[in-house]
Structure formats: structure tokens, C-alpha cells
Design a protein around this motif. Structure first.
Motif, short mmCIF file in Angstrom:
data_model
loop_
_atom_site.label_atom_id
_atom_site.label_comp_id
_atom_site.label_asym_id
_atom_site.label_seq_id
_atom_site.Cartn_x
_atom_site.Cartn_y
_atom_site.Cartn_z
N UNK A 1 0.84 -1.19 0.00
CA UNK A 1 0.00 0.00 0.00
C UNK A 1 0.89 1.25 0.00
N UNK A 2 0.46 2.25 -0.76
CA UNK A 2 1.20 3.50 -0.84
C UNK A 2 0.26 4.67 -0.52
N UNK A 3 0.83 5.86 -0.48
CA UNK A 3 0.01 7.03 -0.16
C UNK A 3 -0.01 8.06 -1.28
N UNK A 4 0.83 7.89 -2.29
CA UNK A 4 0.89 8.87 -3.37
C UNK A 4 1.75 10.07 -3.04
N UNK A 5 2.52 9.98 -1.95
CA UNK A 5 3.46 11.05 -1.60
C UNK A 5 4.83 10.62 -2.11
N UNK A 6 5.23 11.14 -3.25
CA UNK A 6 6.48 10.74 -3.89
C UNK A 6 7.67 11.17 -3.04
N UNK A 85 6.77 1.44 0.06
CA UNK A 85 5.50 1.06 0.67
C UNK A 85 5.39 1.68 2.06
N UNK A 86 4.18 2.06 2.44
CA UNK A 86 3.95 2.71 3.72
C UNK A 86 4.09 1.70 4.86
N UNK A 87 4.92 1.99 5.87
CA UNK A 87 5.03 1.08 7.01
C UNK A 87 3.76 1.12 7.85
N UNK A 90 3.55 4.03 10.03
CA UNK A 90 3.90 5.29 9.38
C UNK A 90 2.76 6.29 9.41
N UNK A 91 3.10 7.55 9.18
CA UNK A 91 2.09 8.60 9.10
C UNK A 91 1.42 8.55 7.74
N UNK A 92 0.10 8.63 7.73
CA UNK A 92 -0.64 8.51 6.48
C UNK A 92 -0.94 9.89 5.91
N UNK A 93 -0.40 10.17 4.73
CA UNK A 93 -0.71 11.37 3.98
C UNK A 93 -1.31 10.93 2.64
#
Length: 206
Positions: A1-6, A85-87, A90-93
Motif C-alpha cells: 500500500x502507498x500514499x501517493x506522496x512521492x 510502501x507505507x510502514x 507510518x504517518x498517512x498522507x
């Protein structure tokens, strides 16, 4: 899963073709922090790190990936957007990004507006029903908000930080981009279609 924050752009330094697809090597400042088998978003496509060597890492692009994306056209020197990938802690943006490219679009226009930019992109007909004004959309792995929408095009506003950090600064009208729509819209569509949720406005009770 990613957040789209490059996190950064990486440079393609090598492209090799084999019978099952392609292998590319990407230079990155955080290559030494990657592990074999780790997922990484490359311009919005979720890929798997196969090898890490010095300041670069290698990826395999299957025929399925090449058919669904514009990655088949990558050449040494091209820049790609990178996000690990988001840990779990991790903080979700941004927004929920799977790294599953739904389709490709093209840049239709780039306009400077003060310190910002307005980018226009073609809207693939198969994805139009998932795109709404002020909704989330992923373009080349970047979490963006739809500013305006027509049946053929959607536009987004790009701030200087996004322009400078991503490969959008090198995009021109006619260039391809990857598009991933908000997965929540697809879940809602499926649930409504299969009658999994009650929809008073659709069944005429209101």
C-alpha cells in the motif's frame, strides 16, 4: 500500500529485454535502504525490488506490466517517481494508493498560474465514472485532487513542491502518464451493483 506522496525521482540507468519482459535499473538516494523482495511504486506501478547494488536497484517488468503501462518505453536517462510502501506505523498522507495502474492518459496542457501550475490530462472513457471533481486521483504515483472535470479531461493544480520533486516538471502535452482511480469508488460501485448495500436514492424510496 502507498500514499501517493512521492519521495524522490530516480533515474533509469539501464534497460534490458529478455524473453519474459524487461529488467530496469534505477538510481536512487535510498537504494541502500531497500531489500530484495520489497515493494516500491515506480511512477505509480507497484513493482518488486529484485536486486540492490550500490546506489541503484533492479526491477523486473512482466509482460502484463508492460502491456498496462508506458514503462515499456522507458530509456536510460528517464526519470520515474519513487515511493516505498507505507510502514504499518507510518504517518498517512495523500490517499489510499495500491500501485495498480488502471490505465494510461496523456498530458493535454500545462499552464503556469502564478507560482503554481495547472495540468490537464485526457480522461480514459473506461475510468470516467470513477473520477469526481475534488476527488482523489493518482497520476504517475502522485496523490492529487481533481480540480476540474469534463467528459474528456480532468485538471489538477500542482504546487511548486510537487512540481520540483516529481517528474511532472519534465512532462509536456502528449506525454503519457499512469492513472489509478480511488479504489473506494470501485468498492462502492461493486457493492451497489450486487445489492450489498441499500441505496434509497437509487431504489426510489425517497
Amino acid at each position: 500500500m502507498f500514499t501517493g506522496i512521492v519521495e524522490e525521482t530516480g533515474a533509469v540507468v539501464d534497460v534490458r529485454t529478455d524473453t519474459e519482459g524487461k529488467r530496469i535499473r534505477v538510481a536512487s538516494s535510498f537504494a541502500d535502504a531497500l531489500d530484495h523482495g520489497e515493494s516500491i511504486s515506480v511512477s505509480g506501478a507497484c513493482l518488486t525490488v529484485e536486486d540492490v547494488d550500490g546506489d541503484g536497484f533492479e526491477l523486473f517488468l512482466s509482460r502484463e506490466t508492460l502491456d498496462r503501462t508506458y514503462l515499456d518505453d522507458l530509456e536510460p536517462g528517464d526519470e520515474v517517481n519513487l515511493e516505498r510502501a507505507m510502514p504499518a506505523d507510518g504517518r498517512f498522507d495523500g490517499h489510499l494508493v495500491q500501485g495498480h495502474v488502471d490505465g494510461t492518459a496523456t498530458v493535454t496542457r500545462v499552464e503556469r498560474v502564478g507560482d503554481d501550475w495547472t495540468f490537464g490530462f485526457s480522461l480514459p472513457p473506461s475510468l470516467a465514472r470513477y473520477v469526481v471533481e475534488k476527488g482523489s486521483i493518482t497520476v504517475d504515483g502522485i496523490s492529487l485532487t481533481v480540480a476540474d472535470l469534463t467528459p474528456e479531461e480532468f485538471t489538477v493544480a500542482i504546487i511548486p513542491a510537487t512540481y520540483d520533486l516529481t517528474n511532472l516538471s519534465g512532462k509536456e502535452p502528449g506525454d503519457p502518464v499512469h492513472v489509478e482511480v480511488d479504489v473506494l469508488a470501485k468498492y462502492v460501485e461493486r457493492m451497489v451493483r450486487e445489492g450489498a448495500v441499500e441505496t434509497p436514492l437509487l431504489d426510489g424510496s425517497q
